[in-house]
Design a protein around this motif. Sequence first.
Motif, short mmCIF file in Angstrom:
data_model
loop_
_atom_site.label_atom_id
_atom_site.label_comp_id
_atom_site.label_asym_id
_atom_site.label_seq_id
_atom_site.Cartn_x
_atom_site.Cartn_y
_atom_site.Cartn_z
N PHE A 150 0.07 33.16 -85.80
CA PHE A 150 0.70 31.99 -85.16
C PHE A 150 0.48 31.98 -83.65
O PHE A 150 0.09 30.98 -83.08
CB PHE A 150 2.22 31.98 -85.40
N VAL A 151 0.79 33.11 -82.99
CA VAL A 151 0.88 33.07 -81.52
C VAL A 151 -0.18 33.91 -80.82
O VAL A 151 -0.21 33.93 -79.59
CB VAL A 151 2.29 33.50 -81.03
N GLY A 152 -1.03 34.61 -81.57
CA GLY A 152 -2.07 35.44 -80.95
C GLY A 152 -1.58 36.86 -80.70
O GLY A 152 -0.39 37.15 -80.73
N LYS A 153 -2.55 37.73 -80.41
CA LYS A 153 -2.24 39.16 -80.33
C LYS A 153 -1.30 39.51 -79.16
O LYS A 153 -0.38 40.31 -79.31
CB LYS A 153 -3.55 39.95 -80.17
N SER A 154 -1.53 38.89 -78.01
CA SER A 154 -0.80 39.31 -76.82
C SER A 154 0.70 39.06 -76.98
O SER A 154 1.53 39.95 -76.78
CB SER A 154 -1.35 38.56 -75.61
N LYS A 155 1.06 37.82 -77.38
CA LYS A 155 2.48 37.51 -77.55
C LYS A 155 3.05 38.28 -78.75
O LYS A 155 4.21 38.72 -78.71
CB LYS A 155 2.67 36.01 -77.76
N ALA A 156 2.27 38.43 -79.81
CA ALA A 156 2.77 39.14 -80.99
C ALA A 156 3.08 40.59 -80.62
O ALA A 156 4.14 41.13 -80.98
CB ALA A 156 1.77 39.07 -82.13
N MET A 157 2.19 41.22 -79.90
CA MET A 157 2.43 42.61 -79.46
C MET A 157 3.68 42.67 -78.59
O MET A 157 4.52 43.56 -78.76
CB MET A 157 1.23 43.13 -78.66
N ASP A 158 3.78 41.75 -77.65
CA ASP A 158 4.93 41.69 -76.75
C ASP A 158 6.23 41.62 -77.57
O ASP A 158 7.17 42.40 -77.36
CB ASP A 158 4.74 40.44 -75.86
N MET A 159 6.25 40.72 -78.55
CA MET A 159 7.46 40.55 -79.37
C MET A 159 7.77 41.79 -80.20
O MET A 159 8.92 42.23 -80.28
CB MET A 159 7.29 39.36 -80.33
N HIS A 160 6.74 42.35 -80.84
CA HIS A 160 6.97 43.49 -81.73
C HIS A 160 7.27 44.78 -80.97
O HIS A 160 8.02 45.62 -81.45
CB HIS A 160 5.76 43.71 -82.65
N LEU A 161 6.66 44.95 -79.80
CA LEU A 161 6.82 46.22 -79.09
C LEU A 161 8.05 46.23 -78.18
O LEU A 161 8.64 47.28 -77.96
CB LEU A 161 5.55 46.54 -78.28
N THR A 162 8.43 45.06 -77.65
CA THR A 162 9.63 45.03 -76.78
C THR A 162 10.86 44.58 -77.55
O THR A 162 11.98 44.86 -77.14
CB THR A 162 9.45 44.05 -75.60
N GLY A 163 10.68 43.84 -78.64
CA GLY A 163 11.83 43.32 -79.39
C GLY A 163 12.49 42.13 -78.72
O GLY A 163 13.57 41.70 -79.11
N ARG A 164 11.81 41.54 -77.69
CA ARG A 164 12.44 40.41 -76.99
C ARG A 164 12.48 39.16 -77.87
O ARG A 164 11.75 39.08 -78.86
CB ARG A 164 11.69 40.12 -75.69
N PHE A 165 13.34 38.23 -77.50
CA PHE A 165 13.44 36.97 -78.25
C PHE A 165 12.60 35.88 -77.58
O PHE A 165 12.40 35.89 -76.36
CB PHE A 165 14.89 36.49 -78.33
N MET A 166 12.16 34.93 -78.38
CA MET A 166 11.40 33.78 -77.90
C MET A 166 12.27 32.54 -78.10
O MET A 166 12.80 32.36 -79.21
CB MET A 166 10.13 33.68 -78.76
N ASP A 167 12.43 31.72 -77.07
CA ASP A 167 13.28 30.53 -77.27
C ASP A 167 12.45 29.38 -77.86
O ASP A 167 11.24 29.51 -78.07
CB ASP A 167 14.00 30.14 -75.97
#
Length: 258
Positions: A150-167
């Motif tokens: 859906f969102v590409g590797k960079s954002k996916a890694m960011d979400m999975h590795l930091t656990g941050r939320f996306m609004d």
Amino acid sequence: MAYQTITVEIEDYVALIRLNRPEALNALNSQLVGELAGALSEADRNDKVRCIVLTGSEKAFAAGADIKEMAGKTYVEAYTGDLFGADFDRITATRKPVIAAVSGYALGGGCELAMACDFIICADNAKFGQPEINLGVMAGIGGTQRLTRFVGKSKAMDMHLTGRFMDAAEAERSGLVSRVVPATKLVAEALAVAKKIAEKSQIALLAAKEAVNRAYETTLREGLLSERRSFQALFATEDQKEGMAAFLEKREPQFRDR
Ligand code: HXC
């Protein structure tokens, strides 16, 4: 069929399935995932259903897999019991269109469940995340694969590795959701979209859904060939004759799924 963790209402050929464990922000326990898989297969078989909307509450679509239920499991139990695997496969095998209507938290397994639907409409208060990393685990029902697509590797890694939320705004900008609507209108908007879909030819809907999904499964060349053959095959249907005749005669088509 009576369910305890979800509700199902059918009206105007649309099934509205609500996750209903408010005490746990709709956390996905094995009962809920099993009931949802059952309700979706039932909807697939029910002639009174042509499109499905899956939603939660205003505060949470689903706050993830149920941590209380999972916490004490051993590796052997998770592996031999195929934790969520088999039931989740049944959920993703649904052939009719499924829209996820997400308000509030869609975290962990909740985000994965939304992504397993055909598309996501979200409320302006939606928060998506894969915070499993904070629990010492990782996504387990599609998050690493689907979010990346859906969102590409960079954002996916960011979400999975930091656990941050996306609004909601970031989710729309990144292609995770197809539309953002005000929270108070979410279910009404999703039902209106589902009703529009329910008016189409079911044969064409099933074929189009299969063809889009094939884009994730195969090469471009194979996908294009398979799309072309499905498109050509639709000329064997009465609905193609009706749809094109209706356009030429400047009237609404009456599809009969033949
Ligand atoms: C079990 C949960 C839960 C969960 C919330 N609750 N999320 N119970 N499993 N995933 C329960 C809380 O324990 C609490 O119950 C009640 O719901 C309300 O939650 P609060 O935390 O009090 O609400 P709030 O302060 O508003 O915070 C909301 C929240 C937070 C930010 C969503 O609840 C949260 O961080 N939840 C966990 C999110 C998460 O880590 N998800 C990933 C799970 S792992 P009580 O009884 O205390 O009132 C996963 C793996 C997928 O999904 C792969 C599977 C194979």
